[in-house]
Design a protein around this motif. Structure first.
Motif, PDB file in Angstrom:
ATOM      1  N   GLU B 326       3.307 -32.434  -7.709  1.00 22.01           N
ATOM      2  CA  GLU B 326       2.464 -33.587  -7.396  1.00 22.01           C
ATOM      3  C   GLU B 326       1.559 -33.290  -6.203  1.00 22.01           C
ATOM      4  O   GLU B 326       0.480 -33.865  -6.064  1.00 22.01           O
ATOM      5  CB  GLU B 326       3.339 -34.807  -7.049  1.00 22.01           C
ATOM      6  N   TYR B 327       2.073 -32.432  -5.332  1.00 21.86           N
ATOM      7  CA  TYR B 327       1.359 -32.148  -4.080  1.00 21.86           C
ATOM      8  C   TYR B 327       0.262 -31.102  -4.273  1.00 21.86           C
ATOM      9  O   TYR B 327      -0.888 -31.283  -3.858  1.00 21.86           O
ATOM     10  CB  TYR B 327       2.374 -31.684  -3.021  1.00 21.86           C
ATOM     11  N   ILE B 328       0.620 -29.983  -4.883  1.00 18.46           N
ATOM     12  CA  ILE B 328      -0.360 -28.906  -5.077  1.00 18.46           C
ATOM     13  C   ILE B 328      -1.399 -29.377  -6.092  1.00 18.46           C
ATOM     14  O   ILE B 328      -1.041 -29.961  -7.117  1.00 18.46           O
ATOM     15  CB  ILE B 328       0.340 -27.636  -5.601  1.00 18.46           C
ATOM     16  N   PRO B 329      -2.691 -29.160  -5.810  1.00 17.99           N
ATOM     17  CA  PRO B 329      -3.707 -29.572  -6.779  1.00 17.99           C
ATOM     18  C   PRO B 329      -3.374 -29.011  -8.173  1.00 17.99           C
ATOM     19  O   PRO B 329      -3.226 -27.794  -8.334  1.00 17.99           O
ATOM     20  CB  PRO B 329      -4.993 -28.947  -6.225  1.00 17.99           C
ATOM     21  N   ASN B 330      -3.219 -29.930  -9.132  1.00 16.40           N
ATOM     22  CA  ASN B 330      -2.927 -29.461 -10.486  1.00 16.40           C
ATOM     23  C   ASN B 330      -4.199 -29.540 -11.327  1.00 16.40           C
ATOM     24  O   ASN B 330      -5.257 -29.992 -10.858  1.00 16.40           O
ATOM     25  CB  ASN B 330      -1.765 -30.259 -11.100  1.00 16.40           C
ATOM     26  N   ILE B 331      -4.094 -29.097 -12.568  1.00 18.59           N
ATOM     27  CA  ILE B 331      -5.287 -29.011 -13.417  1.00 18.59           C
ATOM     28  C   ILE B 331      -5.967 -30.374 -13.554  1.00 18.59           C
ATOM     29  O   ILE B 331      -7.187 -30.490 -13.437  1.00 18.59           O
ATOM     30  CB  ILE B 331      -4.881 -28.426 -14.792  1.00 18.59           C
TER      31      ILE B 331
END
Lengths: 375, 347
Positions: B326-331
């Motif tokens: 949820e934290y790391i920029p996802n696609i």
């Protein structure tokens, strides 16, 4: 978990709880200080005393913005510095090591440049002088000394050179001994058996906090045993005793036996710095009692009593010191600001486009400002 | 700035070795192996880098090959590792220390910021600090606390440091080789979630390329520029493929050097696409994305079709593994960012 063939009651590493401690190594004995060396100590300590006092006057006169006097620590500083050979060894001072720098031959105008706010660290070439730049972070350079010293053993590729290892000496105070870096440095030094001497000037005060509120157990040198580092505690107001102790420490490290800790018990007779007010935390009576006799006066008496020199010779040293301080004053007065471009040029060995842009912009705006001032 | 990454100088191609299939970890290992062989003053030091070969095995086999004096374990103390590296550099060595995980660079910040970064300046250039600090960085491996930090803005803000982050095995190899040739301190941030991703690596093969600097175009495109570094480059490349299905031609710019930032490359790319989204794992506020956005704005203000968008981590402590996706920029979040820029209307 049980390994095959092992007794079910084997204590394993638990048995180490009862293992005897390794005895600390014995330090070598060195030749006693000669009469000629006593006179050299006097000459240097007197020079340092004059410069130190002069620097306070310069601050009061507005020539330099601030200064951290070393008054009373001449014996500890000059005595220890004379034990190293800066042609091969390397000295890591803090910001209160005027005496060390002077004894190591650092140009005193270039040294005072840091106090004149000309350049942080001073203007001398530390790589050539083997005296590191003035360090404003207490204990900041203690680890550097360990790294440099380990580099000497790496250079030797595990074979002790015929003339022994080059040795690092690092300066710290009782206050700095509270820093975690000092623990890391001593542990690293002992693990790597690095040829380094930790020279502690225990001057009783870390600005306003006395040693008893600073150093648990009351002694920095006592900590050496915990690292397996031999330690010496010495009268830091007796330059001959300091010189001998440091020579023993250097000889030990040079011979490949690893680090040594020397704690010189001395006294910061002056304020922490020219902005400090010791009257807020200690009385004159306490100062007198703790300071004891002036180290330079003590040395003078000894030299005269032993006939190492006569009064005329010591007075001449005194006059030379006064003249030197005057000469340094002129040099400090003549010290102009460094070219502003150095701010940019000395950040990296290989500068960046961004830094060049900032420099060009600064130059343009500076010139434009000057033009409008001239108009 | 010239990109000499995979194309050795003309005339030296005969010395070039054939491409190898390597993971990032393997490529970094190869680079260190070659650095140690080429530069007798190079040293590798840190926690568990010797016999074990590092917790990510980046230094695997190096102690056995180059000697336990040149590749050595230190006590477990990061300030000690950095302080010692500074002293070794003063003694003429080129130390390549490792801090085992990003979050453990914090105990060494005094030595990095107040000492390593300033020694060249303080000594007026007489005590250069050719120290390459390797830091396994960023998140994505469900690691314990302090094992997934993104410290690039902290380091990039410090005068006297250079900061670089590779995105794939070739970048890892070439950038580490380049960093180790520099006479200044370099913080080398290895994206730990990419350690085991394989790729083609062309070794220098005895024909060292000149110093590698600047950004690179990882994927050319016409409609929008995604700016990323480290592990986010691969994610942005995935995003670009998905966007292409909708007819959006995304350019992916691998910034590589986070200090100095390659403003010319940013200006060239965004000058062409007129839209930019910066993607990073670090928290948003005062993150490097703000710096990138400002560089783009200064250089491309007149042609920008929309404000530079940021898709970043949040202003929260790096969360536990269960929440890190949820934290790391996802696609999806990056695609939303692209959408916001494409749909931007001047008010």
């Amino acid at each position: 978990m049980q390994t095959s063939g092992q007794s079910t009651t084997a204590p394993g590493r638990g048995a180490l709880a009862n293992a005897p401690r390794e005895p600390l190594p014995q330090l070598p004995v060195v030749d006693p200080v000669t009469p000629g060396e006593l006179v050299e100590l006097y000459r240097l300590m007197t020079a340092v005393r004059h410069l130190d006092r002069a620097a306070i006057s310069w601050q009061r006169q507005g020539i330099i913005p601030a200064y951290a006097p070393e008054l009373g620590q001449e014996a500890a500083q000059v005595g220890s510095a004379l034990a190293v050979d800066t042609r091969r060894d390397f000295v890591f001072p803090t910001y209160r090591e005027l005496g060390v720098a002077r004894a190591c031959g650092v140009d005193m105008v270039e040294y005072m440049a840091t106090h004149k706010a000309t350049w942080h660290g001073g203007l001398w070439d530390p790589a050539a002088a083997h005296v590191a730049p003035i360090q404003a972070v207490v204990a900041g350079s203690v680890l550097h000394a360990v790294g440099w010293a380990h580099g000497q053993t790496l250079e030797a590729r595990g074979e002790l050179p015929e003339d022994g290892y080059n040795v690092a000496i690092t300066y710290l105070g009782d206050g700095a001994s509270s820093q975690g870096d000092v623990h890391e440095a001593m542990n690293f030094a002992a693990v790597f058996k690095a040829p380094v001497v930790f020279f502690v000037q225990n001057n009783g005060w870390a600005i306003s906090v006395p040693t008893e509120k600073q150093v648990a157990g009351g002694s920095v040198s006592a900590r050496g045993a915990g690292y397996g580092i031999p330690a010496l505690k010495v009268d830091g107001n007796d330059p001959a005793a300091v010189l001998t102790a440091t020579r023993r420490a250097v000889a030990h490290a040079r011979a490949g036996h690893g680090p040594v800790l020397v704690e010189a018990m001395t006294y910061r007779r002056g304020p922490h710095a020219t902005s400090d007010d010791p009257g807020r935390y200690r009385t004159l009576e306490e100062e007198r009692a703790d300071a004891g006799a002036d180290p330079i006066g003590r040395l003078r008496e000894r030299i005269l009593a032993e006939g190492a020199a006569d009064t005329a010779a010591l007075d001449a040293a005194e006059a030379a010191a006064a003249a030197e301080a005057e000469q340094v004053r002129e040099g400090v007065l003549a010290l102009g600001p460094r070219p502003g471009a150095e701010m940019f040029d000395l950040v990296f060995q290989e500068t960046t486009d961004e830094l060049e842009r900032q420099k060009a912009n600064w130059q343009e705006e500076t010139e434009s400002r000057k033009e409008s001032e001239d108009a | 700035m010239p990109d000499t990454l995979t194309t050795p100088d003309a005339g030296t191609t005969e010395a070039t070795t054939a491409p190898l299939e390597l993971s990032l970890q393997g490529a970094l290992n190869l680079a260190l192996d070659e650095i140690l062989a080429e530069n007798p003053k190079a040293l590798v030091l840190g926690e568990d880098v010797g016999t074990l070969g590092g917790v990510f095995r980046v230094t695997s086999g190096l102690a056995a090959k180059h000697g336990s004096e040149r590749v050595f374990d230190t006590p477990l103390a990061e300030s000690g590792i950095l302080g010692m590296s500074i002293g070794l550099a003063m003694a003429g060595f080129h130390p390549i220390p490792e801090v085992q995980f990003d979050g453990f660079a914090y105990p060494a910040v005094n030595q990095i910021v107040c000492q390593l970064a300033r020694m060249n300046y303080r000594s007026r250039g007489t005590l250069p600090m050719p120290v390459t600090l390797r830091v396994p960085s960023f998140g994505g491996i469900r690691a314990p606390e302090h094992h997934g930090e993104s410290l690039e803005a902290l380091f990039a803000h410090v005068p006297g440091l250079k900061v670089v982050s590779p995105s794939d095995p070739q970048q890892g190899y070439s950038l580490l080789r380049a960093a180790a040739r520099m006479a200044d301190p370099v913080i080398f941030m290895e994206p730990k979630s990419r350690y085991w991703q394989k790729g083609q690596v062309t070794p220098e093969g005895g024909a060292p390329s000149s110093k590698l600097s600047g950004a690179r175009i990882a994927r050319p495109g016409r409609h929008l520029t995604l700016v990323a570094w480290g592990a986010m480059v691969a994610r942005c490349l995935q995003v670009a493929e998905l966007a292409a299905e909708d007819g959006i031609d995304v350019e992916v710019l691998d910034l590589r050097w986070l200090k100095p930032i390659d403003g010319d490359a940013l200006a060239a790319s965004v000058g062409k696409t007129r839209r930019a989204v910066v993607v990073h794992e670090a928290p948003r506020t005062s993150g490097l994305g703000a710096e990138v956005a400002q560089v783009i704005t200064e250089r491309c203000f007149g042609t920008l079709k929309a404000p530079v968008e940021r898709v970043t981590g949040f202003d929260v402590p790096y969360p536990s593994g269960d929440l890190e996706d949820e934290y790391i920029p996802n696609i999806d979040r990056i695609l939303f960012g692209i959408q916001r820029v494409l749909e931007y209307k001047r008010g």
